[in-house]
Design a protein around this motif. Structure first.
Motif, PDB file in Angstrom:
ATOM      1  N   THR A 172       0.855  -1.184   0.000  1.00 15.82           N
ATOM      2  CA  THR A 172       0.000   0.000   0.000  1.00 15.82           C
ATOM      3  C   THR A 172       0.888   1.229   0.000  1.00 15.82           C
ATOM      4  OG1 THR A 172      -1.875   1.061   1.114  1.00 15.82           O
ATOM      5  CG2 THR A 172      -0.168   0.109   2.532  1.00 15.82           C
ATOM      6  N   PRO A 177      -8.091   6.536   2.017  1.00 13.95           N
ATOM      7  CA  PRO A 177      -9.006   6.040   0.982  1.00 13.95           C
ATOM      8  C   PRO A 177      -9.744   7.154   0.261  1.00 13.95           C
ATOM      9  CG  PRO A 177      -9.219   4.722   2.981  1.00 13.95           C
ATOM     10  CD  PRO A 177      -8.338   5.894   3.328  1.00 13.95           C
ATOM     11  N   LEU A 180      -7.267   8.819  -2.118  1.00 14.06           N
ATOM     12  CA  LEU A 180      -6.978   7.914  -3.229  1.00 14.06           C
ATOM     13  C   LEU A 180      -8.147   7.860  -4.203  1.00 14.06           C
ATOM     14  CD1 LEU A 180      -5.126   5.873  -4.593  1.00 14.06           C
ATOM     15  CD2 LEU A 180      -6.077   4.108  -3.089  1.00 14.06           C
ATOM     16  N   ALA A 181      -9.365   7.855  -3.686  1.00 13.47           N
ATOM     17  CA  ALA A 181     -10.541   7.842  -4.562  1.00 13.47           C
ATOM     18  C   ALA A 181     -10.592   9.099  -5.412  1.00 13.47           C
ATOM     19  CB  ALA A 181     -11.810   7.714  -3.729  1.00 13.47           C
ATOM     20  N   ARG A 184      -7.946   8.740  -8.098  1.00 12.93           N
ATOM     21  CA  ARG A 184      -8.416   7.769  -9.080  1.00 12.93           C
ATOM     22  C   ARG A 184      -9.437   8.402 -10.022  1.00 12.93           C
ATOM     23  NH1 ARG A 184     -11.094   4.633  -5.919  1.00 12.93           N
ATOM     24  NH2 ARG A 184      -9.300   3.543  -5.083  1.00 12.93           N
ATOM     25  N   PHE A 212       0.339  -2.145  -6.156  1.00 11.93           N
ATOM     26  CA  PHE A 212      -0.866  -1.515  -5.606  1.00 11.93           C
ATOM     27  C   PHE A 212      -1.284  -0.316  -6.449  1.00 11.93           C
ATOM     28  CE2 PHE A 212      -2.501   1.950  -2.922  1.00 11.93           C
ATOM     29  CZ  PHE A 212      -3.641   1.362  -2.385  1.00 11.93           C
ATOM     30  N   ARG A 215      -2.824  -1.398  -9.682  1.00  4.02           N
ATOM     31  CA  ARG A 215      -4.199  -1.880  -9.505  1.00  4.02           C
ATOM     32  C   ARG A 215      -5.175  -0.724  -9.311  1.00  4.02           C
ATOM     33  NH1 ARG A 215      -1.663  -5.569  -6.007  1.00  4.02           N
ATOM     34  NH2 ARG A 215      -2.481  -4.449  -4.189  1.00  4.02           N
ATOM     35  N   GLU A 216      -4.774   0.267  -8.540  1.00  3.51           N
ATOM     36  CA  GLU A 216      -5.673   1.365  -8.207  1.00  3.51           C
ATOM     37  C   GLU A 216      -5.815   2.381  -9.335  1.00  3.51           C
ATOM     38  OE1 GLU A 216      -7.582   1.801  -5.547  1.00  3.51           O
ATOM     39  OE2 GLU A 216      -6.960  -0.120  -4.690  1.00  3.51           O
TER      40      GLU A 216
END
Length: 273
Positions: A172, A177, A180-181, A184, A212, A215-216
């Protein structure tokens, strides 16, 4: 002014009652150069000058350590002092409320100050936006700064938080979160890209961290992973610091190519010819 910082102007910046000083040099769109542990070393300053020479204004905050101090002095008698400087800088970080060193799923509070500095730098320097590079302990800070629309060119050089004491922490990165959202979404909706660089065998910046991010962020994450034997063999520590301590500054060297790729990334994203 330390010799290593000759030519830079020193300023202070305060946001929400937190004050740090920073060094400024250059013209053009702003790039925030966030130093690695133990602080603003001569090689960090040299990298900042490369960014300036490429057509940017560097804002280089001092968050820990002794500005301009060489972590690896040539004189053998100075080596213990260099080690003390490293330990003191790390000790300050570990006890500071501004840095989230061990926890997962959190953005370090100092990033709030860095985002504000970035906004002020953009207002001052203009251009389409700003860039930033974090290194080692600060590597993930450029990612977390990307919740701001002004951030167009985030670079993560050997991101090392959270410390990889467990497999989960090695897979990570230090961002909440919610942040990160947001990043993204910017990647998906605005075409934001994130550039990362590390050495393949670097335990401080493990490969699971780049997995990681892939993937994100999908194809929006551009990961550069260098073989360990590309690192400068004269450095005092194993392969880690891509654009500073382990740089071999010669054409054709993988570390030089990585540095050039970072500069080109800033140029492309911030529209500097």
């Amino acid at each position: 002014m330390p010799t290593a910082l000759a030519g830079f102007d020193r300023h202070e910046f305060t946001h929400e009652a937190i004050t740090h000083h920073y060094y400024r040099l250059g013209d053009g769109p702003a790039v925030i150069v966030i130093p690695e542990i133990p602080g603003i070393t001569p090689k960090v300053a040299d990298f900042a000058r490369r960014v300036v020479a490429a057509g940017f204004t560097v804002f280089m905050p001092s968050l820990f350590g002794v500005d301009g101090a060489d972590p690896n002095p040539a004189e053998l008698s100075d080596l213990p002092r260099a080690g003390v400087g490293m330990v003191r800088a790390m000790g300050k970080v570990c006890v500071s409320r501004e840095f989230t060193v061990f926890a997962t799923g959190k953005t370090s509070p100092v990033v709030t100050w860095l985002r504000a500095l970035g906004r002020a730098a953009h207002s001052e320097c203009g251009g389409p936006g700003i860039g930033a590079i974090g290194m080692c302990l600060t590597g993930g800070f450029a990612l977390a700064m990307s919740v701001d629309d002004a951030m167009l060119a985030p670079v993560l050089s050997q991101p090392s938080l959270p410390f990889g004491a467990t497999p989960g922490r090695r897979s990570t990165i230090d961002i909440s979160p919610q942040d990160l959202a947001c990043v993204r979404s910017r990647c998906r909706d605005e075409g934001l890209q994130v550039l990362g660089a590390r050495f393949q065998g670097d335990r401080l910046s493990p490969g699971g961290r780049f997995d990681f991010l892939r993937r994100e962020l999908g194809d929006s994450f551009l990961g550069v992973e260098l073989p360990d034997d590309a690192a400068n063999p004269n450095a005092a520590i194993p392969p880690h610091s891509v654009v500073t301590e382990h740089l071999i500054d010669e054409p054709g060297e993988p570390t030089r190519e990585a540095l050039d790729q970072i500069i080109d990334f800033f140029r492309q994203k911030l529209d500097v010819a």
